[in-house]
Design an enzyme around this catalytic site. Sequence first.
Site, short mmCIF file in Angstrom:
data_model
loop_
_atom_site.label_atom_id
_atom_site.label_comp_id
_atom_site.label_asym_id
_atom_site.label_seq_id
_atom_site.Cartn_x
_atom_site.Cartn_y
_atom_site.Cartn_z
N HIS A 1 -7.55 -5.36 -0.48
CA HIS A 1 -6.31 -4.72 -0.06
C HIS A 1 -5.58 -5.48 1.05
O HIS A 1 -4.36 -5.61 1.02
CB HIS A 1 -6.62 -3.29 0.42
CG HIS A 1 -5.50 -2.33 0.23
ND1 HIS A 1 -4.98 -1.99 -1.00
CD2 HIS A 1 -4.78 -1.63 1.14
CE1 HIS A 1 -4.00 -1.12 -0.85
NE2 HIS A 1 -3.86 -0.88 0.43
N SER B 1 0.83 -1.20 0.00
CA SER B 1 0.00 0.00 0.00
C SER B 1 0.87 1.26 0.00
O SER B 1 1.60 1.52 -0.96
CB SER B 1 -0.94 -0.05 1.21
OG SER B 1 -1.90 0.96 1.17
N ASP C 1 -9.87 -4.98 -4.82
CA ASP C 1 -9.17 -3.93 -4.06
C ASP C 1 -9.77 -2.57 -4.42
O ASP C 1 -9.74 -2.16 -5.57
CB ASP C 1 -7.68 -3.96 -4.40
CG ASP C 1 -6.84 -3.09 -3.49
OD1 ASP C 1 -7.41 -2.24 -2.77
OD2 ASP C 1 -5.61 -3.25 -3.49
#
Length: 451
Positions: A427, A223, A393
């Site tokens: 995610h 991320s 995601d």
Amino acid sequence: MAGNQRRQRRNEKSRSQPVRKNGSRDVDPFEYGEALSWRNQSYMNDIADRCAPSPHPLSMCQSRAAAFGYPCEEYKVTTEDGYILSLKRIPHGPHDSNTSTEMRPPVLLFHGLMVVRTLLYQSCAICALIIPESSVLFGQDGATWVMSTPKQSLGFILADNGFDVWIANSRGTNSSRNHTSLSTKDPAYWEWSWDELASYDLPAVLQFAYDHTGEKIHYIGHSLGTLMILAAFSEHKLLDVVRSAVLLCPIAYLSRTKSKLLKLAAHIFLAETVHWLGFYEFNPVGPVAHEVLSQICGDPEINCYDLFSAVAGPDCCLNTSTFCAFLEHAPQSTSVRNLVHLSQLVRNGGVSRFDYGNAKDNMKHYNQPRPPPYNLSSIPNHVPIFLTHGGEDYLGDVPDTRHLLRTLVKKHNSDSIEVIYVPDYAHADFIMAYNAPELIYGPMVDFFKRH
């Protein structure tokens, strides 16, 4: 019954199809068909799957590594702007007869910013009133990489596969809150965004690991940890100490995010409003978080029954024990200014330095009226890159990730970039999914060994 049969056929078909492709100018790295689809039948938001947040009193080394017999060392690294960061090291596995690190390639893992999860939502008549009891927002730190068992945690898997594992913790997290002259109560302590993480935190820990090992470092970011290394590479920094880069669900371009919550927060300038009101630290379970969520949850299109899915997408493959271990190390703070900067990415579509909001202040910092962009197309084409992304995601959404991939693939050497796409992954799945060792970590280790 019919649905289960369709899912079984889909999985059988998917397992037979390759999901890994080397990027090149002649290959579209997005045409994977079904790829791999492994939906978990037991979702984390089932009523039976509950665990209360309980900050763990011990450090990552004591609470996670030592519990499984792994050696773990703790270091303090001071950045050029005075922040004192915690850096952990797992030099080898618990059963290695040769404990020397001389033949072990070093790898540095850098966590992302935030994972969000609601735990006890059974009703949400007035979200603003029940948010403190019902939801928690969690900043990540380095413990993210060792949350599960040795067979499932990436940090342990790498140590068991012959790597010298270094785990970073960015400024503001629980183990990296010290400064040479500032206190966390000083507003100046929190005057930073991911610009500073890329310019100061990342170089400091990479250089420290490089100086201790004498070898270039394999880098793994999740991320926000991917955005930091991309920003540095775009300015041709850190290339002398980084051997390869793994980008787990990268975020760079955010304008097409699927998260209605993030879009709403960005377009009503919510983070900016919080900053203007005099709040500088974003404590995930503090009054600022409560105020932010109370504003957002008033919108009927925002699903506050499950903030995790609303922000990061519906995960497919988390289990309760791993997530509860994650909760033990929460909460972790970040700066409000960091959230402002990320909101700017959502609104503006590009990847630029922090915008101070007016030409005068931008001129003061950048000598130009607008913040300079990070030119991701200038990333050198010889840097080996391993990139993963998921179809569910919401942060590293498919359209934005395709934009990033086209930017990288257009000039990259075909044998230096590898892409894995998992349609069912959101995610958090890339760092906590029960099947990530098979789908993601195994191919990643192979990639490191080739580079």
